[in-house]
Design a protein around this motif. Structure first.
Motif, mmCIF file in Angstrom:
data_model
loop_
_atom_site.group_PDB
_atom_site.id
_atom_site.type_symbol
_atom_site.label_atom_id
_atom_site.label_comp_id
_atom_site.label_asym_id
_atom_site.label_seq_id
_atom_site.Cartn_x
_atom_site.Cartn_y
_atom_site.Cartn_z
ATOM 1 N N LEU A 56 0.841 -1.193 0.000
ATOM 2 C CA LEU A 56 0.000 0.000 0.000
ATOM 3 C C LEU A 56 0.877 1.244 0.000
ATOM 4 O O LEU A 56 1.824 1.340 0.791
ATOM 5 C CB LEU A 56 -0.901 0.006 1.240
ATOM 6 C CG LEU A 56 -1.798 -1.221 1.421
ATOM 7 C CD1 LEU A 56 -2.479 -1.184 2.785
ATOM 8 C CD2 LEU A 56 -2.822 -1.293 0.309
ATOM 9 N N MET A 57 0.566 2.188 -0.861
ATOM 10 C CA MET A 57 1.279 3.466 -0.895
ATOM 11 C C MET A 57 0.511 4.454 -0.020
ATOM 12 O O MET A 57 -0.706 4.585 -0.167
ATOM 13 C CB MET A 57 1.382 4.002 -2.319
ATOM 14 C CG MET A 57 2.252 3.172 -3.240
ATOM 15 S SD MET A 57 3.976 3.011 -2.706
ATOM 16 C CE MET A 57 4.532 4.695 -2.776
ATOM 17 N N VAL A 58 1.234 5.105 0.863
ATOM 18 C CA VAL A 58 0.610 6.079 1.746
ATOM 19 C C VAL A 58 1.322 7.423 1.646
ATOM 20 O O VAL A 58 2.512 7.485 1.337
ATOM 21 C CB VAL A 58 0.589 5.603 3.217
ATOM 22 C CG1 VAL A 58 -0.171 4.311 3.375
ATOM 23 C CG2 VAL A 58 1.990 5.456 3.761
ATOM 24 N N ASP A 59 0.563 8.456 1.890
ATOM 25 C CA ASP A 59 1.102 9.803 1.965
ATOM 26 C C ASP A 59 1.345 10.080 3.441
ATOM 27 O O ASP A 59 0.406 10.190 4.221
ATOM 28 C CB ASP A 59 0.090 10.788 1.377
ATOM 29 C CG ASP A 59 0.585 12.218 1.382
ATOM 30 O OD1 ASP A 59 1.541 12.528 2.121
ATOM 31 O OD2 ASP A 59 0.004 13.031 0.648
ATOM 32 N N ALA A 60 2.621 10.163 3.819
ATOM 33 C CA ALA A 60 2.977 10.350 5.222
ATOM 34 C C ALA A 60 3.299 11.816 5.509
ATOM 35 O O ALA A 60 4.182 12.124 6.303
ATOM 36 C CB ALA A 60 4.144 9.453 5.589
ATOM 37 N N GLY A 61 2.605 12.704 4.843
ATOM 38 C CA GLY A 61 2.793 14.133 5.061
ATOM 39 C C GLY A 61 3.784 14.739 4.110
ATOM 40 O O GLY A 61 3.411 15.391 3.150
ATOM 41 N N THR A 62 5.064 14.511 4.340
ATOM 42 C CA THR A 62 6.100 15.095 3.487
ATOM 43 C C THR A 62 6.635 14.125 2.448
ATOM 44 O O THR A 62 7.460 14.499 1.626
ATOM 45 C CB THR A 62 7.284 15.581 4.349
ATOM 46 O OG1 THR A 62 7.832 14.461 5.055
ATOM 47 C CG2 THR A 62 6.832 16.650 5.343
ATOM 48 N N GLN A 63 6.180 12.886 2.483
ATOM 49 C CA GLN A 63 6.707 11.879 1.555
ATOM 50 C C GLN A 63 5.690 10.768 1.331
ATOM 51 O O GLN A 63 4.792 10.559 2.140
ATOM 52 C CB GLN A 63 7.992 11.278 2.126
ATOM 53 C CG GLN A 63 7.754 10.508 3.428
ATOM 54 C CD GLN A 63 9.025 9.983 4.059
ATOM 55 O OE1 GLN A 63 10.048 9.879 3.410
ATOM 56 N NE2 GLN A 63 8.968 9.644 5.339
ATOM 57 N N LEU A 64 5.854 10.058 0.222
ATOM 58 C CA LEU A 64 5.090 8.836 0.015
ATOM 59 C C LEU A 64 5.911 7.703 0.625
ATOM 60 O O LEU A 64 7.140 7.720 0.566
ATOM 61 C CB LEU A 64 4.842 8.561 -1.462
ATOM 62 C CG LEU A 64 3.844 9.482 -2.163
ATOM 63 C CD1 LEU A 64 3.663 9.061 -3.609
ATOM 64 C CD2 LEU A 64 2.503 9.492 -1.460
ATOM 65 N N ALA A 65 5.232 6.742 1.205
ATOM 66 C CA ALA A 65 5.896 5.607 1.830
ATOM 67 C C ALA A 65 5.138 4.332 1.473
ATOM 68 O O ALA A 65 3.995 4.378 1.016
ATOM 69 C CB ALA A 65 5.953 5.793 3.341
ATOM 70 N N VAL A 66 5.786 3.198 1.690
ATOM 71 C CA VAL A 66 5.224 1.890 1.353
ATOM 72 C C VAL A 66 4.910 1.132 2.636
ATOM 73 O O VAL A 66 5.796 0.932 3.471
ATOM 74 C CB VAL A 66 6.233 1.071 0.514
ATOM 75 C CG1 VAL A 66 5.664 -0.285 0.144
ATOM 76 C CG2 VAL A 66 6.661 1.840 -0.731
ATOM 77 N N ALA A 67 3.665 0.704 2.775
ATOM 78 C CA ALA A 67 3.258 -0.154 3.887
ATOM 79 C C ALA A 67 3.022 -1.549 3.322
ATOM 80 O O ALA A 67 2.344 -1.700 2.301
ATOM 81 C CB ALA A 67 1.980 0.375 4.533
ATOM 82 N N VAL A 68 3.578 -2.550 3.961
ATOM 83 C CA VAL A 68 3.403 -3.937 3.519
ATOM 84 C C VAL A 68 2.750 -4.675 4.679
ATOM 85 O O VAL A 68 3.372 -4.877 5.726
ATOM 86 C CB VAL A 68 4.749 -4.571 3.106
ATOM 87 C CG1 VAL A 68 4.539 -5.977 2.574
ATOM 88 C CG2 VAL A 68 5.454 -3.704 2.058
ATOM 89 N N VAL A 69 1.480 -5.050 4.473
ATOM 90 C CA VAL A 69 0.678 -5.649 5.543
ATOM 91 C C VAL A 69 -0.049 -6.894 5.030
ATOM 92 O O VAL A 69 -0.280 -7.033 3.828
ATOM 93 C CB VAL A 69 -0.345 -4.644 6.117
ATOM 94 C CG1 VAL A 69 0.363 -3.437 6.724
ATOM 95 C CG2 VAL A 69 -1.333 -4.190 5.076
ATOM 96 N N PRO A 70 -0.432 -7.800 5.944
ATOM 97 C CA PRO A 70 -1.159 -9.000 5.508
ATOM 98 C C PRO A 70 -2.475 -8.630 4.819
ATOM 99 O O PRO A 70 -3.142 -7.670 5.225
ATOM 100 C CB PRO A 70 -1.441 -9.753 6.812
ATOM 101 C CG PRO A 70 -0.515 -9.181 7.816
ATOM 102 C CD PRO A 70 -0.238 -7.775 7.394
ATOM 103 N N VAL A 71 -2.847 -9.400 3.798
ATOM 104 C CA VAL A 71 -4.094 -9.127 3.083
ATOM 105 C C VAL A 71 -5.305 -9.339 3.989
ATOM 106 O O VAL A 71 -6.371 -8.793 3.720
ATOM 107 C CB VAL A 71 -4.228 -9.962 1.790
ATOM 108 C CG1 VAL A 71 -3.074 -9.685 0.849
ATOM 109 C CG2 VAL A 71 -4.349 -11.447 2.071
ATOM 110 N N SER A 72 -5.130 -10.086 5.054
ATOM 111 C CA SER A 72 -6.241 -10.379 5.962
ATOM 112 C C SER A 72 -6.447 -9.282 7.008
ATOM 113 O O SER A 72 -7.356 -9.384 7.829
ATOM 114 C CB SER A 72 -5.982 -11.713 6.666
ATOM 115 O OG SER A 72 -4.754 -11.662 7.378
#
Length: 163
Positions: A56-72
């Motif tokens: 998942l790509m997230v906007d963390a305020g000053t930057q885009l970041a990548v979150a990798v989490v279980p599909v469940s």
């Protein structure tokens, strides 16, 4: 639709090969009407959904970041923001995610993205010898050790999903 081992090269698999990281690819016939890509992968590959991770790509305020989490599980945006040193985070829009990564939604790999972004892997991944992440296109998953994913992406871990 069962499990099939594939040798399709993508930027993600090319990176892992170049780094000498052990992995294997698993492919399945993607159903264009599927709404939840990660759940579809777990079902079609007959893998525990807790071992299949979505990117998942997230906007963390000053930057885009990548979150990798279980599909469940659901991503805790507050926890992701904290992991990125921000008070909050929001999901990045589809166009921004695709532009930043070079991949299409449903096939966004945490590996070999067009523009490198900070990556945070949910700590639940560390309970498994291997996990599955997108291989860079819909219908292709990469199985690798969580430590190898972190090494290839300079990623970190944090508790990103509600208990």
């Amino acid at each position: 639709m069962g499990r099939r081992i594939a040798s399709a090269a993508t930027p993600a698999t090319a990176l892992l090969t170049r780094l000498g990281i052990q992995y294997r690819t698993l492919s399945y016939m993607h159903d264009p009407s599927a709404e939840h890509y990660g759940t579809e992968a777990a079902e079609k590959l007959a893998v525990d959904p807790a071992r299949v991770f979505k990117t998942l790509m997230v906007d963390a305020g000053t930057q885009l970041a990548v979150a990798v989490v279980p599909v469940s599980r659901l991503l805790d945006l507050k926890a992701m923001g904290a992991a990125c040193g921000s008070k909050r985070a929001a999901m990045a829009d589809r166009a921004a995610a695709e532009r930043r990564t070079g991949y299409v939604l449903g096939g966004i790999s945490p590996l070999a993205q067009r523009h490198r972004s900070p990556l945070v892997l949910d700590e639940s991944a560390l309970a498994f010898e291997t996990i599955l992440v997108s291989g860079g296109r819909r219908g292709l998953e990469i199985e690798l050790a969580p430590a190898d994913l972190l090494s290839a992406t300079d990623g970190t871990t944090a508790a990103l999903t509600p208990a």
